[in-house]
Write a protein that holds these residues in place. Sequence first.
Motif, PDB file in Angstrom:
ATOM      1  N   ILE A  34      20.865  27.747  18.027  1.00 38.88           N
ATOM      2  CA  ILE A  34      21.052  26.409  17.450  1.00 38.88           C
ATOM      3  C   ILE A  34      20.128  26.227  16.249  1.00 38.88           C
ATOM      4  CG2 ILE A  34      20.694  23.939  17.879  1.00 38.88           C
ATOM      5  CD1 ILE A  34      21.700  24.421  20.713  1.00 38.88           C
ATOM      6  N   LEU A  35      18.874  26.684  16.393  1.00 38.72           N
ATOM      7  CA  LEU A  35      17.928  26.537  15.289  1.00 38.72           C
ATOM      8  C   LEU A  35      18.403  27.301  14.056  1.00 38.72           C
ATOM      9  CD1 LEU A  35      14.460  26.712  17.048  1.00 38.72           C
ATOM     10  CD2 LEU A  35      15.580  24.735  16.031  1.00 38.72           C
ATOM     11  N   LEU A  38      21.303  25.501  12.542  1.00 36.99           N
ATOM     12  CA  LEU A  38      20.842  24.301  11.841  1.00 36.99           C
ATOM     13  C   LEU A  38      20.211  24.682  10.503  1.00 36.99           C
ATOM     14  CD1 LEU A  38      19.261  21.962  14.535  1.00 36.99           C
ATOM     15  CD2 LEU A  38      21.130  21.448  12.973  1.00 36.99           C
ATOM     16  N   PHE A  41      22.955  25.531   8.174  1.00 37.81           N
ATOM     17  CA  PHE A  41      23.639  24.287   7.817  1.00 37.81           C
ATOM     18  C   PHE A  41      22.825  23.511   6.786  1.00 37.81           C
ATOM     19  CE2 PHE A  41      23.864  19.690   8.626  1.00 37.81           C
ATOM     20  CZ  PHE A  41      25.185  19.458   8.308  1.00 37.81           C
ATOM     21  N   TRP A  42      21.515  23.463   7.029  1.00 37.55           N
ATOM     22  CA  TRP A  42      20.659  22.706   6.112  1.00 37.55           C
ATOM     23  C   TRP A  42      20.679  23.313   4.710  1.00 37.55           C
ATOM     24  CZ3 TRP A  42      16.215  23.768   3.272  1.00 37.55           C
ATOM     25  CH2 TRP A  42      15.608  22.645   2.701  1.00 37.55           C
ATOM     26  N   ASN A  45      24.133  22.702   3.135  1.00 36.93           N
ATOM     27  CA  ASN A  45      24.296  21.287   2.838  1.00 36.93           C
ATOM     28  C   ASN A  45      23.409  20.865   1.664  1.00 36.93           C
ATOM     29  OD1 ASN A  45      25.219  18.762   3.102  1.00 36.93           O
ATOM     30  ND2 ASN A  45      24.370  18.360   5.120  1.00 36.93           N
ATOM     31  N   ASN A  46      22.190  21.373   1.683  1.00 36.35           N
ATOM     32  CA  ASN A  46      21.239  21.070   0.620  1.00 36.35           C
ATOM     33  C   ASN A  46      21.769  21.548  -0.732  1.00 36.35           C
ATOM     34  OD1 ASN A  46      18.878  20.177  -0.467  1.00 36.35           O
ATOM     35  ND2 ASN A  46      17.782  22.086  -0.099  1.00 36.35           N
ATOM     36  N   GLN A  49      24.631  19.284  -1.791  1.00 38.80           N
ATOM     37  CA  GLN A  49      24.121  17.988  -2.256  1.00 38.80           C
ATOM     38  C   GLN A  49      23.487  18.106  -3.635  1.00 38.80           C
ATOM     39  OE1 GLN A  49      22.275  15.192  -0.115  1.00 38.80           O
ATOM     40  NE2 GLN A  49      23.759  15.232   1.555  1.00 38.80           N
ATOM     41  N   LEU A  54      23.520  17.340  -9.508  1.00 35.74           N
ATOM     42  CA  LEU A  54      23.474  17.841 -10.880  1.00 35.74           C
ATOM     43  C   LEU A  54      24.823  17.707 -11.570  1.00 35.74           C
ATOM     44  CD1 LEU A  54      21.409  21.123 -10.499  1.00 35.74           C
ATOM     45  CD2 LEU A  54      20.789  19.137 -11.852  1.00 35.74           C
ATOM     46  N   GLY A  55      25.847  17.324 -10.798  1.00 34.10           N
ATOM     47  CA  GLY A  55      27.177  17.204 -11.364  1.00 34.10           C
ATOM     48  C   GLY A  55      27.843  18.542 -11.596  1.00 34.10           C
ATOM     49  N   LYS A  56      27.453  19.574 -10.811  1.00 34.36           N
ATOM     50  CA  LYS A  56      28.052  20.893 -10.979  1.00 34.36           C
ATOM     51  C   LYS A  56      28.964  21.198  -9.797  1.00 34.36           C
ATOM     52  CE  LYS A  56      24.602  23.233 -13.740  1.00 34.36           C
ATOM     53  NZ  LYS A  56      23.670  24.353 -13.814  1.00 34.36           N
ATOM     54  N   ARG A 375      26.277  29.026 -14.724  1.00 37.06           N
ATOM     55  CA  ARG A 375      26.725  29.257 -13.345  1.00 37.06           C
ATOM     56  C   ARG A 375      25.689  30.104 -12.608  1.00 37.06           C
ATOM     57  NH1 ARG A 375      30.645  25.759 -12.114  1.00 37.06           N
ATOM     58  NH2 ARG A 375      31.842  25.352 -13.974  1.00 37.06           N
ATOM     59  N   GLU A 376      24.506  29.534 -12.375  1.00 38.44           N
ATOM     60  CA  GLU A 376      23.430  30.326 -11.777  1.00 38.44           C
ATOM     61  C   GLU A 376      23.782  30.758 -10.365  1.00 38.44           C
ATOM     62  OE1 GLU A 376      22.777  27.238 -12.972  1.00 38.44           O
ATOM     63  OE2 GLU A 376      21.344  27.436 -14.611  1.00 38.44           O
TER      64      GLU A 376
ATOM     65  N   LEU B   7      16.885  17.124  16.145  1.00 43.77           N
ATOM     66  CA  LEU B   7      16.703  17.985  14.977  1.00 43.77           C
ATOM     67  C   LEU B   7      17.731  17.659  13.901  1.00 43.77           C
ATOM     68  CD1 LEU B   7      15.865  21.402  16.590  1.00 43.77           C
ATOM     69  CD2 LEU B   7      14.445  20.109  15.022  1.00 43.77           C
ATOM     70  N   THR B  11      17.128  16.524  10.133  1.00 39.08           N
ATOM     71  CA  THR B  11      17.692  17.237   8.991  1.00 39.08           C
ATOM     72  C   THR B  11      18.351  16.267   8.024  1.00 39.08           C
ATOM     73  OG1 THR B  11      18.189  18.954  10.559  1.00 39.08           O
ATOM     74  CG2 THR B  11      19.127  19.186   8.369  1.00 39.08           C
ATOM     75  N   LEU B  15      17.389  15.437   4.199  1.00 37.63           N
ATOM     76  CA  LEU B  15      18.325  15.592   3.089  1.00 37.63           C
ATOM     77  C   LEU B  15      18.407  14.321   2.278  1.00 37.63           C
ATOM     78  CD1 LEU B  15      21.236  17.564   4.702  1.00 37.63           C
ATOM     79  CD2 LEU B  15      19.790  18.255   2.806  1.00 37.63           C
ATOM     80  N   ALA B  19      17.707  13.946  -1.652  1.00 37.79           N
ATOM     81  CA  ALA B  19      18.759  13.636  -2.610  1.00 37.79           C
ATOM     82  C   ALA B  19      18.395  12.437  -3.474  1.00 37.79           C
ATOM     83  CB  ALA B  19      20.073  13.381  -1.873  1.00 37.79           C
ATOM     84  N   LYS B 113      25.272  20.287 -18.468  1.00 41.40           N
ATOM     85  CA  LYS B 113      24.736  19.010 -17.983  1.00 41.40           C
ATOM     86  C   LYS B 113      23.349  18.711 -18.534  1.00 41.40           C
ATOM     87  CE  LYS B 113      28.332  18.607 -15.322  1.00 41.40           C
ATOM     88  NZ  LYS B 113      29.425  17.755 -15.779  1.00 41.40           N
TER      89      LYS B 113
END
Lengths: 410, 338
Positions: A34-35, A38, A41-42, A45-46, A49, A54-56, A375-376, B7, B11, B15, B19, B113
């Motif tokens: 699970i860790l 996660l 996922f983080w 997701n990061n 986001q 940055l609008g990319k 496109r880094e 957790l 998270t 985030l 953001a 950008k």
Amino acid sequence: MTTLTDPPKGNFRLSQLIYDTRYRSITIQVIAMILVLLGIFWLVNNTIQNLSALGKDFDFGFLSQPAGYDINQRLIEYTSQSSHGRAAIVGILNTLLIAFLGCILATILGVVVGVLRLSKNWIVSRMMAVYVEGFRNVPLLLWIIAIFALMTEGMSQPRDFKVGGDASMILGDSVAVTNRGVYVPGVVLENGLFGLAVLNWLLILAVLIASIVCIRLLSRRADHIQESTGVRPTTWYQQLALLVIPVGLVLFFMGAQLQFPYLKGFNFTDGVHLRNSLIALWLALSLYTGAFIAEIVRSGILAISKGQSEAAAALGLRPSRTMNLVILPQAMRVIIPPLISQFLNLTKNSSLAIAVGYMDVRSTLGGITINQTGRELEGILLMAAFYLVLSLVISGVMNVYNNRTQLQER
Amino acid sequence: MKKSVFLGAMTVAGLAAGAAAAGTLDDVKARGTLNCGVTTGLVGFAAPDANGVWDGFDVGVCRAVAAAVLGDPMAVEFVPTTGQTRFTALASGEIDLLARNTTWTFSRDVDLKFEFVGVNYYDGQGFMVPRELGVSSAQDLDGATVCIQTGTTTELNLADYFRSNDISYEPVPIETNAEAQQQYLAGACDVYTTDASGLAATRATFENPGDHVLLPEIVSKEPLGPLVRHGDNEWADVARWTLNALITAEELGVTSANIEELSAGTNNPEINRLLGTEGELGAMLGLEADWAKNALMAGGNYGELFEANIGESTPIGLARGLNAMWTEGGLIYSPPFR
């Protein structure tokens, strides 16, 4: 009724997940899983986001856009109007070229130095020790830059080769060593069978491989005859003929000609141009990795018990044959596994090409393309995927070879 | 189960915090220094002097912005960037402002950008060759080896120019101006191409500048200017109007010599608005009333910065040319302070 027929069984309690050894390991694994999930996922997701902040977007469409920049060393057709994807392939081929050349030279150097370092001649073994320690203990980047600077600052400019200039070509006016690289004669095919030069060269390569296979068959036949009669037939002239004649015929019919470089305008034209960047990177990578391989070879040889060489000497084998027929084949078992990681190191270290402007995949896809398109993330991911695949292929191939050199235990 | 929910909640909270980025202006004020991206060293534009203090035309813009925001022109952390690292440094937030003779192009503005806040130098791409080659035009460069900084617009212009003129060349990619200089002087390339101002600045550092000529062809438009990240309009306004303040000051005759006298109050309302003795312009930007005065005290107005760093009295010796005030036939023009 059910209460009567049910066998008595222990109730499962939640605390068993921690205190019962039957379940504890599963609990720990699930939590770890699970860790990890996660964490992934983080990260993902990061990334999403931050990209949206940055609008990319995440899009590989840039690979089909025109690149707009030129590449000096290209193994396939490429102009500034080609796509970024093709620029990446040009870079990939350049990386493969330097990795291939580097692995070969490093292996040759490493084996020779590793053997010579065990020489009984004090001067030879000390000199090899100086080489190994010198290259192993100085960062690779310094060697690359040092060789590059030596080439750039130490050699003559092409215009010094003009009549009356103070520089001249060597080896019968066939090779020019300039501060822009070394120009050597090249082979051109006047009337190839195919329009594309690459196909012609592939044909020649195929003929060469077929010749080598035939030579192997011939020497195996000689082995059989030797085993049954005790006399080995002389085959060296047949082998030589097999190697030279088919390729020679193909080259002749395709109108192969040697093209010598000559000075025209600002630079030498014709022939093959080995750029400074290629030479510096190739030599530095080979010398550096060769020092490590030398140590691996030495350790492999020292791992073979002294009894082996004594037995070989007792049978009357000369020292050179002892090394080639007795020691090295056994030492290979020890040498190959660490050798694989040296090959991987060399391949990945080739990305230091950026220091001397060698246009490998790090410089094209990972450098200019990323910079021009912004496109880094996509570029770095593609590059990482390429190095990963390349490394896995190299270690896969070497593992197959390793399995073949292992002792066949019954 | 409960643990994973906890957790997960943590998270999400983390985030959300990441953001919600604060404005760059507040960040700079809180930090007390401005992180400014400059070249790795191009004399006249941005280079450390003998005492290690950064100096130059682009550095002047950094110092002016720092003075406007923080009241201290020395409160700048200079981050040397190469052609390849500059955009990543800006996009990732490592630097707040990039003043690195960067060309304003469509794709950089729209696709990468970024927000160009103006033009502080109108430039064009040129070629430099050793005099002894006897080359008088870029058209004669067929087959030449050309040193070129990677990751720049000049790299693309070079490819376009040689392709459209149907002449061949051999590019030697290099990372920094210093490297290019070394390669060029060693003769590893026949030609060095970059912005004409950069060529002049580089040539000025040579032992014998007279042995090298700039070819007459200028093959591109290179409007160079400072830039910030897209989407933070308050910060972009601060940078834009600081640059405009430098330009307007030259137009209005406000110099570092007479600024103290003028900031006591004048009959010209635009000077008064610029120097904060009239109106609320500073407060509208979220800065002190004397922001522009501070910016001008840092290194003088646009003309003073130009003359002190790259002008005709310096070894680089660039004429104002296109970079003269619009009133004197140039292109340097600022919207009014009103």
